[in-house]
Design a protein around this motif. Sequence first.
Motif, PDB file in Angstrom:
ATOM      1  N   GLU A  75       0.816  -1.218   0.000  1.00 46.97           N
ATOM      2  CA  GLU A  75       0.000   0.000   0.000  1.00 46.97           C
ATOM      3  C   GLU A  75       0.854   1.275   0.000  1.00 46.97           C
ATOM      4  O   GLU A  75       1.881   1.361   0.661  1.00 46.97           O
ATOM      5  N   THR A  76       0.385   2.284  -0.750  1.00 45.70           N
ATOM      6  CA  THR A  76       0.940   3.642  -0.713  1.00 45.70           C
ATOM      7  C   THR A  76      -0.186   4.613  -0.384  1.00 45.70           C
ATOM      8  O   THR A  76      -1.375   4.236  -0.414  1.00 45.70           O
ATOM      9  N   SER A  79      -2.534   4.680  -3.366  1.00 46.99           N
ATOM     10  CA  SER A  79      -3.397   3.510  -3.578  1.00 46.99           C
ATOM     11  C   SER A  79      -4.609   3.578  -2.664  1.00 46.99           C
ATOM     12  O   SER A  79      -5.680   3.056  -2.985  1.00 46.99           O
ATOM     13  N   LEU A  80      -4.461   4.257  -1.528  1.00 47.55           N
ATOM     14  CA  LEU A  80      -5.596   4.452  -0.631  1.00 47.55           C
ATOM     15  C   LEU A  80      -6.609   5.446  -1.195  1.00 47.55           C
ATOM     16  O   LEU A  80      -7.819   5.280  -1.042  1.00 47.55           O
ATOM     17  N   GLY A  96       1.672  -0.667   4.369  1.00 48.91           N
ATOM     18  CA  GLY A  96       2.225  -1.272   3.169  1.00 48.91           C
ATOM     19  C   GLY A  96       3.490  -2.063   3.462  1.00 48.91           C
ATOM     20  O   GLY A  96       3.725  -3.139   2.880  1.00 48.91           O
ATOM     21  N   THR A  99       2.401  -5.375   5.106  1.00 50.05           N
ATOM     22  CA  THR A  99       1.872  -6.362   4.162  1.00 50.05           C
ATOM     23  C   THR A  99       2.962  -6.911   3.243  1.00 50.05           C
ATOM     24  O   THR A  99       2.875  -8.057   2.796  1.00 50.05           O
ATOM     25  N   SER A 229      -5.048  -6.495  -6.030  1.00 49.65           N
ATOM     26  CA  SER A 229      -4.936  -5.818  -4.742  1.00 49.65           C
ATOM     27  C   SER A 229      -3.470  -5.554  -4.430  1.00 49.65           C
ATOM     28  O   SER A 229      -2.570  -6.207  -4.971  1.00 49.65           O
ATOM     29  N   THR A 230      -3.210  -4.581  -3.540  1.00 52.49           N
ATOM     30  CA  THR A 230      -1.835  -4.350  -3.107  1.00 52.49           C
ATOM     31  C   THR A 230      -1.332  -5.555  -2.314  1.00 52.49           C
ATOM     32  O   THR A 230      -2.091  -6.226  -1.617  1.00 52.49           O
TER      33      THR A 230
END
Length: 258
Positions: A75-76, A79-80, A96, A99, A229-230
């Motif tokens: 995630e960044t 991306s949110l 991020g 994950t 998805s991330t």
Amino acid sequence: MSGCRTEITWIISLRATCIIPTGSTAMTTASWKRRRNSIQRGNHDCSASAGRVQCIWRIGMNETLPVIYLARHGETAWSLTGQHAGLVDLPLTAHGEHTARQLGQRLRGLTFAKVFTSPLQRVSKTCELAGFKAVAVDDPDLLEWNYGDDEGKTTEELLKVRPGWQMFRGGYPGGETAEQVSARADQVVSRVRTVEGNVLLFSSGRFLRMLAARWLGLGPEDGRFFLLSTASLSALGYEENRSQPVIRLWDDTCHLRT
């Protein structure tokens, strides 16, 4: 429906109450346990964490052929928010990074002849936290789509000024066309098909969607069908021989649910 998500192969969790099947046959947790006890270990890949056993069933595929694993970055901030992040060099968020480590746990135990990563920091950091930076080779062909003048904009904003626009059919002013990104994907496909052994690729969402389409011989516009998805894991491969490319696994995020 609960359980882990896939479109091509079985992804089975003992925490699930039902299983997403290939075809029309469903398998409950209880029947999965019975089948697990009766099968030969060589017919499936298993991993266990936090009380969950996860298996990828290999159904009707030649297991001597290589598999190309696709890892999307974590995630960044953009991306949110849904902003287009192409060549802008964004860092991972704290989540991020977490994950990315979980993705590394998902990949643990797998061996790769080659590992390639996009040089963008959100991707290379994911590669590092997953445990592969020391063996990874930077590949500029794995860069995300160049969004040009549309960098940082959302799809909603773009549709207001270009009604009916679709990224995989057109492209971006001042950036890349779909055909140009497709050509980069073709270079990656050609390169990984020469490798004897499994390959791991770290890249960004829309490029990996294009790569999947081109792996199957589909047109650039068909990349729109492959959502990602991330920090997800996907896998490309072959059915019976190298003339039969398939998607073995798509958008697996089971490792993010522990």
